[in-house]
Enzyme design. Sequence first.
Site, PDB file in Angstrom:
ATOM      1  N   PRO A  37       0.840  -1.213   0.000  1.00 22.41           N
ATOM      2  CA  PRO A  37       0.000   0.000   0.000  1.00 22.41           C
ATOM      3  C   PRO A  37       0.866   1.251   0.000  1.00 22.41           C
ATOM      4  O   PRO A  37       1.830   1.351   0.749  1.00 22.41           O
ATOM      5  CB  PRO A  37      -0.798  -0.105   1.302  1.00 22.41           C
ATOM      6  CG  PRO A  37      -0.668  -1.525   1.735  1.00 22.41           C
ATOM      7  CD  PRO A  37       0.621  -2.034   1.185  1.00 22.41           C
ATOM      8  N   GLU A  38       0.556   2.178  -0.899  1.00 27.73           N
ATOM      9  CA  GLU A  38       1.256   3.465  -0.977  1.00 27.73           C
ATOM     10  C   GLU A  38       0.258   4.563  -0.588  1.00 27.73           C
ATOM     11  O   GLU A  38      -0.856   4.275  -0.156  1.00 27.73           O
ATOM     12  CB  GLU A  38       1.821   3.668  -2.391  1.00 27.73           C
ATOM     13  CG  GLU A  38       2.736   2.518  -2.835  1.00 27.73           C
ATOM     14  CD  GLU A  38       3.293   2.695  -4.244  1.00 27.73           C
ATOM     15  OE1 GLU A  38       3.459   3.838  -4.688  1.00 27.73           O
ATOM     16  OE2 GLU A  38       3.571   1.664  -4.901  1.00 27.73           O
ATOM     17  N   LYS A  71      21.442  14.544  -5.149  1.00 27.39           N
ATOM     18  CA  LYS A  71      21.112  13.111  -5.042  1.00 27.39           C
ATOM     19  C   LYS A  71      21.684  12.398  -6.257  1.00 27.39           C
ATOM     20  O   LYS A  71      21.271  12.640  -7.378  1.00 27.39           O
ATOM     21  CB  LYS A  71      19.585  12.910  -5.002  1.00 27.39           C
ATOM     22  CG  LYS A  71      18.940  13.376  -3.721  1.00 27.39           C
ATOM     23  CD  LYS A  71      18.624  12.185  -2.824  1.00 27.39           C
ATOM     24  CE  LYS A  71      18.026  12.638  -1.513  1.00 27.39           C
ATOM     25  NZ  LYS A  71      18.920  12.498  -0.386  1.00 27.39           N
ATOM     26  N   ARG A 104       2.121 -11.254   5.693  1.00 26.84           N
ATOM     27  CA  ARG A 104       3.592 -11.243   5.701  1.00 26.84           C
ATOM     28  C   ARG A 104       4.178 -10.644   6.971  1.00 26.84           C
ATOM     29  O   ARG A 104       5.395 -10.636   7.153  1.00 26.84           O
ATOM     30  CB  ARG A 104       4.094 -10.526   4.452  1.00 26.84           C
ATOM     31  CG  ARG A 104       3.623 -11.287   3.192  1.00 26.84           C
ATOM     32  CD  ARG A 104       4.171 -10.716   1.931  1.00 26.84           C
ATOM     33  NE  ARG A 104       5.626 -10.804   1.871  1.00 26.84           N
ATOM     34  CZ  ARG A 104       6.347 -10.347   0.864  1.00 26.84           C
ATOM     35  NH1 ARG A 104       5.759  -9.769  -0.154  1.00 26.84           N
ATOM     36  NH2 ARG A 104       7.651 -10.455   0.882  1.00 26.84           N
ATOM     37  N   HIS A 117      -4.618 -14.957   9.249  1.00 32.50           N
ATOM     38  CA  HIS A 117      -3.592 -13.937   9.484  1.00 32.50           C
ATOM     39  C   HIS A 117      -4.143 -12.679  10.150  1.00 32.50           C
ATOM     40  O   HIS A 117      -3.605 -11.601   9.976  1.00 32.50           O
ATOM     41  CB  HIS A 117      -2.856 -13.555   8.187  1.00 32.50           C
ATOM     42  CG  HIS A 117      -2.363 -14.731   7.398  1.00 32.50           C
ATOM     43  ND1 HIS A 117      -1.326 -15.517   7.825  1.00 32.50           N
ATOM     44  CD2 HIS A 117      -2.790 -15.266   6.227  1.00 32.50           C
ATOM     45  CE1 HIS A 117      -1.124 -16.490   6.946  1.00 32.50           C
ATOM     46  NE2 HIS A 117      -2.002 -16.360   5.970  1.00 32.50           N
TER      47      HIS A 117
END
Length: 279
Positions: free
Chosen positions: A2-3, A158, A114, A95
């Site tokens: 998820p972003e 960068k 996970r 889960h």
Amino acid sequence: MPELPEVETVRRGLEATVVGRRITGTSVTGARSVRRQPAAELRARLEGRTVTAVTRKGKFLALKLDDGQVLVIHLRMSGQLLHVRSPRGVAKAPHTHIVARLDDGSELRFVDPRTFGEWWVTEDTLEDGSPALFDRLGPDPYNEGLTAATLASRLENKRTPVKAALTDQRVVAGIGSIYADEICWRAKVRPDRRADSLIPREIKAIARATLAVLASAVEHRGSSLKDASYKDLTGEAGSYQDRHEVYDKKGRACSRCGTPIARLSFGARTAYCCENCQH
Ligand SMILES: [Zn+2]
């Protein structure tokens, strides 16, 4: 994973369901989901507290509590929050590692195959009540906007590839692999370009593309990929995956120029791009 758009969709769901609710109890059955403090401490800190607001920065969710503490939730790779209105008879999904019971009888369930996702409660907050870690993140483009000047200053010197810089949460908060590729395609910039090689026109294009892609993805409630578990708070999938231009589209014709989309590898990264119209 998820972003920003997926986490924002979950935030909106939480705002509509848990704000004003009191947490009557919490069960923790997955030890890895609560690892910054003992599970008993998390349970004690949450018990009896009312959620007063739900905010987000980047991929972090912050549920503000009525005593000044904040419940911070990060979904990481596969974490999913589900709000179950009438839990009786609704079996827990496999889960399910944490369940918070609310005073209207509903439950907030945390499912995470996970187990990289996590919950923790902290009183280490900024003046506005946000968790202190928010200060260590770059600007959130959806909440705060992103000007070319801001992006230029954050990319200065960068030497990393553009994709690595855009997904560095200290540069800008909330972008991961999917949206970095979509942003680069829209800005016509190759994701493997060195960030310090970008000229002002390209930085401006990336800043604009970032805002446009993220806004559209939030509008379409995020992306649910075939192999990933992102669902919104009610278990519904997003639909922005139907609008992806490059991500996971190797071999498909670029919608701008018809060239087959390529899958690039650079360092430990991969990215999808059109080698004809991205430079
Ligand atoms: Zn193209």
